[in-house]
Design an enzyme around this catalytic site. Structure first.
Site, PDB file in Angstrom:
ATOM      1  N   ILE A  19      12.621 101.860  65.566  1.00  0.00           N
ATOM      2  CA  ILE A  19      11.654 102.648  64.803  1.00  0.00           C
ATOM      3  C   ILE A  19      11.418 102.015  63.438  1.00  0.00           C
ATOM      4  O   ILE A  19      10.280 101.945  62.963  1.00  0.00           O
ATOM      5  CB  ILE A  19      12.148 104.101  64.664  1.00  0.00           C
ATOM      6  CG1 ILE A  19      12.042 104.822  66.012  1.00  0.00           C
ATOM      7  CG2 ILE A  19      11.344 104.848  63.604  1.00  0.00           C
ATOM      8  CD1 ILE A  19      12.650 106.210  66.028  1.00  0.00           C
ATOM      9  N   ASP A  54      23.805  97.388  52.959  1.00  0.00           N
ATOM     10  CA  ASP A  54      24.674  98.321  53.681  1.00  0.00           C
ATOM     11  C   ASP A  54      24.529  99.672  53.006  1.00  0.00           C
ATOM     12  O   ASP A  54      25.007  99.873  51.889  1.00  0.00           O
ATOM     13  CB  ASP A  54      26.117  97.838  53.625  1.00  0.00           C
ATOM     14  CG  ASP A  54      27.087  98.778  54.321  1.00  0.00           C
ATOM     15  OD1 ASP A  54      26.645  99.808  54.866  1.00  0.00           O
ATOM     16  OD2 ASP A  54      28.306  98.491  54.300  1.00  0.00           O
ATOM     17  N   TYR A 146      26.032 113.821  65.843  1.00  0.00           N
ATOM     18  CA  TYR A 146      24.697 113.307  65.529  1.00  0.00           C
ATOM     19  C   TYR A 146      23.779 114.441  65.081  1.00  0.00           C
ATOM     20  O   TYR A 146      23.042 114.310  64.095  1.00  0.00           O
ATOM     21  CB  TYR A 146      24.117 112.598  66.752  1.00  0.00           C
ATOM     22  CG  TYR A 146      22.765 111.982  66.516  1.00  0.00           C
ATOM     23  CD1 TYR A 146      22.628 110.829  65.753  1.00  0.00           C
ATOM     24  CD2 TYR A 146      21.616 112.552  67.056  1.00  0.00           C
ATOM     25  CE1 TYR A 146      21.387 110.259  65.526  1.00  0.00           C
ATOM     26  CE2 TYR A 146      20.373 111.987  66.841  1.00  0.00           C
ATOM     27  CZ  TYR A 146      20.262 110.843  66.070  1.00  0.00           C
ATOM     28  OH  TYR A 146      19.032 110.286  65.851  1.00  0.00           O
ATOM     29  N   LYS A 150      21.738 114.964  61.459  1.00  0.00           N
ATOM     30  CA  LYS A 150      20.286 115.071  61.348  1.00  0.00           C
ATOM     31  C   LYS A 150      19.856 116.444  60.837  1.00  0.00           C
ATOM     32  O   LYS A 150      18.811 116.570  60.171  1.00  0.00           O
ATOM     33  CB  LYS A 150      19.631 114.752  62.694  1.00  0.00           C
ATOM     34  CG  LYS A 150      19.774 113.289  63.092  1.00  0.00           C
ATOM     35  CD  LYS A 150      19.191 112.347  62.032  1.00  0.00           C
ATOM     36  CE  LYS A 150      19.254 110.894  62.435  1.00  0.00           C
ATOM     37  NZ  LYS A 150      18.632 110.004  61.437  1.00  0.00           N
ATOM     38  N   THR A 178      13.344 111.970  71.806  1.00  0.00           N
ATOM     39  CA  THR A 178      14.020 110.785  72.325  1.00  0.00           C
ATOM     40  C   THR A 178      13.021 109.643  72.415  1.00  0.00           C
ATOM     41  O   THR A 178      12.001 109.749  73.105  1.00  0.00           O
ATOM     42  CB  THR A 178      14.632 111.059  73.704  1.00  0.00           C
ATOM     43  OG1 THR A 178      15.521 112.171  73.607  1.00  0.00           O
ATOM     44  CG2 THR A 178      15.406 109.845  74.193  1.00  0.00           C
ATOM     45  N   THR A 181      13.717 103.112  72.251  1.00  0.00           N
ATOM     46  CA  THR A 181      14.230 102.144  71.286  1.00  0.00           C
ATOM     47  C   THR A 181      15.422 101.395  71.869  1.00  0.00           C
ATOM     48  O   THR A 181      16.002 101.826  72.876  1.00  0.00           O
ATOM     49  CB  THR A 181      14.680 102.851  69.997  1.00  0.00           C
ATOM     50  OG1 THR A 181      15.770 103.740  70.321  1.00  0.00           O
ATOM     51  CG2 THR A 181      13.544 103.653  69.376  1.00  0.00           C
TER      52      THR A 181
END
Length: 251
Positions: A19, A54, A146, A150, A178, A181
Site C-alpha cells: 500500500i 526505523d 493487530y 489499529k 483485506t 498486498t
C-alpha cells in the site's frame, strides 16, 4: 486529478512496498515531491527520495524527517503507513510481541508526526493521513493484537485532528479491508489451503474480492489533497462495504 499536489512535499512511511508504494506513486503522479521512509529505502521508485528510517526508533525518525525537509525544502503531507501484522487470539502473543507491534503500529505514527509538526505548521496545506484498518471496527478472528493496534490508530487520528484543527492541520485515516498486498500473500502462502483461504477472504468483503493497493492510494490522495480542506477527523473505509453493509446470503 494530476497536479493537485503540485509544489507540495509528501513523506510516506513504509513506502517501499504494498500500500505504501502505491500511495507514494499516486502522490508523485499528483505532482508532489515524495520521500519514502522505509527500512528498505533503496526500493523507493524512480524520482522519489528514499530515506532509511526505523519508525520504532525516535532518533532515526527525527533524522529522516530532517533530511526530507533539507533535501526537498519543506514538508506538507505525512502519510503514516508503516506497520506490521500479528496473528492469534489474546492468549497467543507474548508481552514482548504486544510491545513490538504497538511500538511500530501506534508509537511509530506518534514519532513521525511529532517530528513533522513544526514543518507542518509552516505549510500552507498541511495534512496527515494514517493507515488504520477494518480491524479497528470489525471483530476479526485471530487478530487480537493487530486489531488493538489499529483501533488505537483510529482513536489517535481523531484525537490528533481535534488537537491540531485550529492550526490548520488536517488529520484523517484510511481503513482498508483485506488488501491484495505482499503481506496478505505471505499469510495466504502459510495457510494449509491458500486457495480456500483467499476465497474466504474475498467472500468476507461484500464486493467479493480483495481491495487493491491502488484503491487505498486513491483514498489517501483524496484526504491529502488541499481540495479536502474541510475533511478532518475522518476515517475513510476502503473495504468493499465490509464495515457498513449486511448482505443476505446468495440464494
Amino acid at each position: 486529478m494530476s497536479g493537485e499536489l503540485d509544489g507540495l512535499v509528501a513523506l510516506v512511511t513504509g513506502g517501499a512496498s504494498g500500500i505504501g508504494a502505491a500511495v507514494a506513486a499516486r502522490l508523485q503522479a499528483d505532482g508532489a515531491r515524495v520521500a519514502v521512509l522505509d527500512l528498505d529505502a533503496d526500493a523507493a521508485a524512480e524520482g522519489q527520495l528514499g530515506v532509511v528510517c526505523d519508525v520504532a526508533d525516535d532518533a532515526s525518525v527525527r533524522a529522516a524527517v530532517a533530511r526530507v525537509v533539507e533535501e526537498l525544502g519543506g514538508l506538507d503531507v505525512v502519510v503514516n503507513n508503516a506497520g506490521i501484522g500479528a496473528a492469534g487470539t489474546v492468549a497467543d502473543n507474548s508481552d514482548e510481541e504486544w510491545h513490538r507491534v504497538l511500538d511500530v503500529n501506534v508509537l511509530g505514527m506518534v514519532r513521525v508526526t511529532r517530528a513533522a509538526l513544526p514543518h507542518l505548521r509552516a505549510s500552507s496545506a498541511p495534512a496527515v493521513v494514517n493507515t488504520s484498518s477494518i480491524a479497528a471496527t470489525a471483530g476479526l478472528p485471530q487478530r487480537a493484537l493487530y486489531s488493538a493496534s489499529k483501533g488505537a490508530v483510529l482513536a489517535l487520528t481523531r484525537a490528533m485532528a481535534a488537537d491540531h484543527v485550529r492550526e490548520g492541520i488536517r488529520v484523517n485515516c484510511v481503513s482498508p479491508g483485506t488488501a491484495d498486498t505482499p503481506w496478505v500473500q505471505r499469510l495466504l502462502d502459510a495457510a494449509d489451503d491458500p486457495v480456500a483461504e483467499r476465497t474466504a477472504l474475498e467472500a468476507r468483503q461484500p464486493h467479493g474480492r480483495l481491495v487493491s493497493a491502488a484503491e487505498v492510494a486513491d483514498a489517501v490522495a483524496y484526504l491529502a489533497s488541499p481540495r479536502s480542506r474541510s475533511t478532518t477527523g475522518t476515517s475513510l473505509a476502503v473495504d468493499g462495504g465490509m464495515q457498513e453493509l449486511r448482505l443476505r446470503p446468495r440464494s
